[in-house]
Design an enzyme around this catalytic site. Sequence first.
Site, short mmCIF file in Angstrom:
data_model
loop_
_atom_site.label_atom_id
_atom_site.label_comp_id
_atom_site.label_asym_id
_atom_site.label_seq_id
_atom_site.Cartn_x
_atom_site.Cartn_y
_atom_site.Cartn_z
N LYS A 42 -1.06 6.61 6.13
CA LYS A 42 -0.47 5.44 5.47
C LYS A 42 0.31 4.65 6.51
O LYS A 42 0.90 5.23 7.43
CB LYS A 42 0.45 5.89 4.33
CG LYS A 42 1.13 4.72 3.67
CD LYS A 42 1.57 4.96 2.26
CE LYS A 42 2.12 3.66 1.66
NZ LYS A 42 1.10 2.60 1.50
N SER A 43 0.37 3.33 6.36
CA SER A 43 1.05 2.49 7.36
C SER A 43 2.51 2.89 7.51
O SER A 43 3.24 3.07 6.52
CB SER A 43 0.96 1.02 6.96
OG SER A 43 -0.37 0.59 6.96
N LEU A 70 4.41 -1.26 0.79
CA LEU A 70 4.58 -0.59 2.09
C LEU A 70 5.81 0.33 2.18
O LEU A 70 6.63 0.19 3.09
CB LEU A 70 4.61 -1.64 3.22
CG LEU A 70 3.29 -2.30 3.54
CD1 LEU A 70 3.49 -3.48 4.48
CD2 LEU A 70 2.27 -1.33 4.12
N CYS A 125 -0.26 -7.59 6.31
CA CYS A 125 0.87 -7.50 5.37
C CYS A 125 1.90 -8.59 5.71
O CYS A 125 1.99 -9.04 6.84
CB CYS A 125 1.52 -6.12 5.46
SG CYS A 125 2.20 -5.74 7.07
N THR A 188 -6.53 -5.31 1.12
CA THR A 188 -6.69 -5.76 -0.27
C THR A 188 -6.78 -7.29 -0.35
O THR A 188 -6.29 -8.00 0.52
CB THR A 188 -5.51 -5.27 -1.14
OG1 THR A 188 -4.30 -5.63 -0.51
CG2 THR A 188 -5.56 -3.78 -1.36
N GLY A 240 -14.25 -1.72 -1.64
CA GLY A 240 -15.12 -1.50 -2.79
C GLY A 240 -16.29 -0.56 -2.57
O GLY A 240 -17.22 -0.54 -3.37
C1 FMN Z 1 -2.49 2.04 -3.49
C2 FMN Z 1 -2.95 1.43 -2.20
C3 FMN Z 1 -2.13 1.52 -1.07
C4 FMN Z 1 -2.54 0.96 0.15
N1 FMN Z 1 -1.74 1.08 1.25
C5 FMN Z 1 -2.16 0.57 2.44
C6 FMN Z 1 -1.39 0.75 3.63
O1 FMN Z 1 -0.33 1.39 3.65
N2 FMN Z 1 -1.86 0.19 4.78
C7 FMN Z 1 -3.04 -0.50 4.84
O2 FMN Z 1 -3.42 -0.96 5.93
N3 FMN Z 1 -3.81 -0.66 3.74
C8 FMN Z 1 -3.39 -0.14 2.55
N4 FMN Z 1 -4.18 -0.29 1.43
C9 FMN Z 1 -5.47 -1.01 1.54
C10 FMN Z 1 -6.64 -0.03 1.73
O3 FMN Z 1 -6.51 0.71 2.93
C11 FMN Z 1 -8.00 -0.80 1.74
O4 FMN Z 1 -8.01 -1.68 2.84
C12 FMN Z 1 -8.25 -1.59 0.45
O5 FMN Z 1 -7.81 -0.87 -0.68
C13 FMN Z 1 -9.74 -1.94 0.27
O6 FMN Z 1 -10.53 -0.77 0.23
P1 FMN Z 1 -11.01 -0.09 -1.17
O7 FMN Z 1 -11.61 -1.18 -2.01
O8 FMN Z 1 -11.98 0.98 -0.77
O9 FMN Z 1 -9.78 0.48 -1.80
C14 FMN Z 1 -3.79 0.28 0.22
C15 FMN Z 1 -4.59 0.19 -0.93
C16 FMN Z 1 -4.19 0.75 -2.12
C17 FMN Z 1 -5.11 0.64 -3.32
#
Ligand code: FMN
Length: 301
Positions: A42-43, A70, A125, A188, A240
């Site tokens: 996690k970041s 974050l 972010c 996201t 996705g």
């Molecule tokens: C609950 C949650 C927490 C996330 N926390 C981070 C994070 O700390 N750092 C980061 O770079 N991306 C974070 N993301 C983004 C994911 O790493 C990813 O880029 C994004 O969800 C798209 O992929 P997915 O559709 O497979 O979930 C988070 C996503 C979710 C759903």
Amino acid sequence: MTIQFLGKTLKNPMVLASGVLGNSHDILERVHKNGCGLVTMKSIGPKPRDGHKNPTVIDLGCGMINAVGLPSPGYLNMENEWNDLEKRDFPIIASVYGGSVREYQMVAEFVSSKKPDFIEINISCPNSEKHGMIFGVNAQSSHDVVSAVKNVIKVPLIAKLSPQALDIGEIAMACEDAGADAICAINTLGPGMVIDIESKMPVLAFKKGGLSGPMIKPVAVRCVFDIYKAVKIPIIGLGGISNGKDAIEIIMAGASLVGIGSAVKYGGINVFQKVTDQMDTWLRDHDLSYEDIIGAAHRKG
Ligand SMILES: Cc1cc2nc3c(=O)[nH]c(=O)nc-3n(C[C@H](O)[C@H](O)[C@H](O)COP(=O)(O)O)c2cc1C
């Protein structure tokens, strides 16, 4: 299938996306043992940060909306995580963020000394220096932060980009020019908002949040396609992905590795092995290799 990525051998092209499973060593190790080639932490931020108030994550059926915000103990308060990191026997990406170029640099330099295999900078972010703007939607600020971090770390650098950029290919080019070794896309999508019509209130306490899961896949595929056209460095494609055909699609757009985030929440940690097996079957049925299909959509038509 084994994969070479920036000088490391991975058992398959699957990557755990940052943030969805936190930073516990035991969980990250279990994800790797259960079929994930490369896991992302996690970041990690510069100071302790609580994140937003609950509810922070809502399942929308077609994906999720989240405003986790974050949360981080801050890089100086993670002694257990750093000890575990040094003892691990599986490949890991440490993800870092900051509120200014200097903060990114400080966190990344410290984290690099703990020897993760790669460092990913989450430039998707909001930051305080530019009043809530995102580093990764501007080519100059992306260049500034990548080159500053690149100067102080000793492991390959991955820049994680936002789909909000007007021209994500231009941002990827700026990152490559500044010394990034790979691109990860996408973070996201959004921000979006969902309102509960009975209470007349946004469902998230923070009101707005980022979208993830199946509903953002076409945006992720388009972003990876644009990045592949713009740069030579490898791409971790995500957004996705939840089955073998999704993985093949984003690889054809140009990804070398495939990230999975939300699908872990839906399908558990066995999703990595499931997607790998489905990909292998599809490739065998079509008499193709994994290498054959990277960027294949650019070579047709
Ligand atoms: C609950 C949650 C927490 C996330 N926390 C981070 C994070 O700390 N750092 C980061 O770079 N991306 C974070 N993301 C983004 C994911 O790493 C990813 O880029 C994004 O969800 C798209 O992929 P997915 O559709 O497979 O979930 C988070 C996503 C979710 C759903």
